[in-house]
Design a protein around this motif. Structure first.
Motif, PDB file in Angstrom:
ATOM      1  N   THR A   1       7.588   9.081  -0.116  1.00 39.32           N
ATOM      2  CA  THR A   1       6.759   7.910   0.161  1.00 39.32           C
ATOM      3  C   THR A   1       5.363   8.343   0.598  1.00 39.32           C
ATOM      4  OG1 THR A   1       8.710   6.645   0.855  1.00 39.32           O
ATOM      5  CG2 THR A   1       6.550   5.787   1.506  1.00 39.32           C
ATOM      6  N   SER A   2       4.342   7.721   0.000  1.00 39.83           N
ATOM      7  CA  SER A   2       2.950   7.995   0.353  1.00 39.83           C
ATOM      8  C   SER A   2       2.193   6.675   0.438  1.00 39.83           C
ATOM      9  CB  SER A   2       2.288   8.903  -0.688  1.00 39.83           C
ATOM     10  OG  SER A   2       2.945  10.140  -0.802  1.00 39.83           O
ATOM     11  N   ASP A   3       0.977   6.735   0.962  1.00 36.42           N
ATOM     12  CA  ASP A   3       0.067   5.595   0.941  1.00 36.42           C
ATOM     13  C   ASP A   3      -0.849   5.716  -0.269  1.00 36.42           C
ATOM     14  OD1 ASP A   3       0.879   4.454   3.513  1.00 36.42           O
ATOM     15  OD2 ASP A   3      -0.089   6.220   4.392  1.00 36.42           O
ATOM     16  N   TYR A   4      -1.271   4.569  -0.805  1.00 37.67           N
ATOM     17  CA  TYR A   4      -2.222   4.620  -1.912  1.00 37.67           C
ATOM     18  C   TYR A   4      -3.295   3.555  -1.726  1.00 37.67           C
ATOM     19  CZ  TYR A   4      -0.472   0.362  -4.183  1.00 37.67           C
ATOM     20  OH  TYR A   4      -0.150  -0.941  -4.469  1.00 37.67           O
TER      21      TYR A   4
ATOM     22  N   SER B   1      -0.307  11.401   1.972  1.00 38.29           N
ATOM     23  CA  SER B   1       0.955  11.543   2.702  1.00 38.29           C
ATOM     24  C   SER B   1       0.721  12.538   3.837  1.00 38.29           C
ATOM     25  CB  SER B   1       2.058  12.045   1.769  1.00 38.29           C
ATOM     26  OG  SER B   1       1.846  13.406   1.434  1.00 38.29           O
TER      27      SER B   1
ATOM     28  N   GLY C   1       0.791  -1.231   0.000  1.00 35.43           N
ATOM     29  CA  GLY C   1       0.000   0.000   0.000  1.00 35.43           C
ATOM     30  C   GLY C   1       0.815   1.268   0.000  1.00 35.43           C
ATOM     31  N   LYS C   2       2.123   1.155  -0.210  1.00 36.24           N
ATOM     32  CA  LYS C   2       3.002   2.314  -0.281  1.00 36.24           C
ATOM     33  C   LYS C   2       3.371   2.592  -1.739  1.00 36.24           C
ATOM     34  CE  LYS C   2       3.544   2.844   4.237  1.00 36.24           C
ATOM     35  NZ  LYS C   2       3.064   4.042   4.988  1.00 36.24           N
TER      36      LYS C   2
END
Length: 275
Positions: free
Chosen positions: A80-83, A96, A61-62
């Motif tokens: 880096t973010s979540d998706y 993020s 999920g990153k």
């Protein structure tokens, strides 16, 4: 992340909808059916300002954004973010600590996709290719001599010769052929003299020409060319672009459309459009 992933720039349309020959299918895969298809490394087609970011979607999920600029190479910090992929597969939610936004999934293939987003009333669209390792597609950027091409089209740039030599299978080629969005891609028509020729109608921005049509077995090979009369588009990489192209009918009545960019081949399937 938003300003690096989605800078204001041109729509990279020349490769939109393509998929590499190794994974070509008659039906497009769906993120709604399997959102793990997004997992992998996706390289953005370079923008005119040199930006060619790479996004790595991981199974945890990153998503890691690797910022690249082909015009001004330098080391840049990875973000880096979540998706999360929407249940209908039509969007990707990015989050993020700094920002949160949605990317529209405008088209998705196994090895190619288009993502879009509305910013200040404008719809920005970006094309991506799936690759094996983190690396920008700068070869596509350096191949564009924008200054040399930033001039009006003259017939000496590309001499049109759209006629196709006779062939026993030529009737299978005649017609209007479109993609899976029912958008016309190319036409093969017969004139009053009975000669078959390549044709694509102009629109408000682009004109299309063809030459060097010849047969290799049952494959029709030719050169495609696009140009604009709009001075604002003279520096667009599609202006005065020349592409080696192949057409070949398939057993199910469709058309395999192939083209080459820097010796890399891309294939996708066209369907005969209804009159």
């Amino acid at each position: 992340m938003l300003n690096k992933l989605l800078p204001s720039a041109f729509i990279a349309s020349v490769l939109i909808g393509c998929v590499s020959k190794e994974t070509m299918t008659n039906e497009s895969p769906s993120l709604a059916d399997d959102n793990t298809l997004l997992v992998g490394i996706w390289a953005m087609l370079p923008l005119r300002n040199g930006i060619a970011n790479v996004a790595e979607y991981r199974s945890d999920g990153k998503v890691l954004l690797y910022p690249f600029n082909c015009a001004k190479p330098s080391e840049m910090e990875i973000e880096t973010s979540d998706y999360v992929v929407a249940k209908d597969g039509h969007s990707i939610h990015i989050k993020s600590p700094m920002r949160e936004f949605d990317l529209k999934v405008m088209e998705f293939k196994n090895n190619a996709m288009r993502l879009g987003m509305s910013i200040s009333g404008s719809e920005l669209t970006f094309a991506y290719l799936k690759i094996d390792k983190v690396a920008p597609l700068c070869a596509l950027y350096t191949a564009l001599d924008l200054d040399a091409n930033a001039t009006p089209y003259q017939e000496s740039d590309f001499v049109p010769a759209p006629s196709i030599p006779a062939h026993e299978e030529i009737e299978r080629y005649i017609g209007d052929w479109g993609n899976d969005q029912n958008e016309l891609q190319i036409s093969l028509a017969r004139n009053a003299q009975g000669h078959v020729y390549l044709y694509m109608s102009s629109n408000e921005n682009w004109h299309y020409l063809y030459n060097d049509a010849h047969w290799i077995g049952d494959e029709l090979h030719f050169q495609s060319y696009a140009y604009s009369e709009n001075e604002k588009l003279f520096r667009h990489p599609y202006h005065k672009s020349r592409t080696a192209t192949i057409l070949r009918p398939t057993d199910d009545g469709k058309m395999k459309h192939s083209f080459f960019i820097r010796e890399r081949r891309f294939d996708y399937v066209l369907t005969r459009m209804k009159e």
